[in-house]
Design a protein around this motif. Structure first.
Motif, PDB file in Angstrom:
ATOM      1  N   LYS A  41       0.812  -1.215   0.000  1.00  0.00           N
ATOM      2  CA  LYS A  41       0.000   0.000   0.000  1.00  0.00           C
ATOM      3  C   LYS A  41       0.847   1.268   0.000  1.00  0.00           C
ATOM      4  O   LYS A  41       0.320   2.369  -0.071  1.00  0.00           O
ATOM      5  CB  LYS A  41      -0.942   0.019   1.217  1.00  0.00           C
ATOM      6  N   ASP A  65      -7.213   5.541   5.569  1.00  0.00           N
ATOM      7  CA  ASP A  65      -7.868   4.245   5.375  1.00  0.00           C
ATOM      8  C   ASP A  65      -6.983   3.077   5.789  1.00  0.00           C
ATOM      9  O   ASP A  65      -7.351   1.926   5.633  1.00  0.00           O
ATOM     10  CB  ASP A  65      -8.319   4.086   3.933  1.00  0.00           C
ATOM     11  N   HIS A  68      -8.527   0.208   8.228  1.00  0.00           N
ATOM     12  CA  HIS A  68      -9.411  -0.746   7.566  1.00  0.00           C
ATOM     13  C   HIS A  68      -8.603  -1.721   6.712  1.00  0.00           C
ATOM     14  O   HIS A  68      -8.827  -2.935   6.769  1.00  0.00           O
ATOM     15  CB  HIS A  68     -10.437  -0.003   6.704  1.00  0.00           C
ATOM     16  N   GLN A  69      -7.660  -1.211   5.944  1.00  0.00           N
ATOM     17  CA  GLN A  69      -6.846  -2.053   5.066  1.00  0.00           C
ATOM     18  C   GLN A  69      -6.029  -3.070   5.866  1.00  0.00           C
ATOM     19  O   GLN A  69      -6.009  -4.251   5.527  1.00  0.00           O
ATOM     20  CB  GLN A  69      -5.896  -1.179   4.233  1.00  0.00           C
TER      21      GLN A  69
END
Length: 122
Positions: A41, A65, A68-69
């Motif tokens: 990511k 985010d 969540h990831q």
């Protein structure tokens, strides 16, 4: 043109029911998965700590985010490696982390200061 802002965030993820499962190869595999997710990511992750039932992760990111990831992908992958072990503890669904999470911005504190804080809380 918008300027990207990199934030250093300290995440604390508690395991469901605060089960003290973070030890041995299970803990090692979960850390490796989280490092891989961060790498894929584009997140920079600093050394992580655990206290048996929760994780401390210091991540430099440009989006919020990441919680969540990290939780979603690491739960999926750790279930692929340790399904039988986890099904003894969580029989209704493929869960690992509790619903919430704690995150705070480290502001202008140095990486060294943040690492020391994470290690002391570990």
């Amino acid at each position: 043109m918008q300027r990207r802002t990199i934030q250093s965030l300290h995440f604390v993820f508690a395991l469901t029911y605060r089960k003290k499962l973070l030890n041995g190869s299970f803990k090692d595999d979960l850390w490796q998965i989280i490092y891989q997710v961060c790498q894929q990511k584009g997140y920079r992750v600093d050394p992580m700590q655990s206290d048996g039932d929760h994780l401390h992760i210091l991540v430099d990111i440009d989006a919020l985010d990441v919680a969540h990831q990290l939780k979603q992908i690491s739960t999926y992958k750790i279930y692929n490696k340790h399904r039988n072990y986890l099904k003894k503890h969580f029989w209704k669904e493929n869960t690992l982390g509790s619903d919430g999470y704690f995150v705070c911005s480290t502001g202008k504190a140095s990486t060294e200061t943040n690492q020391k804080c994470s290690e002391e809380q570990g």
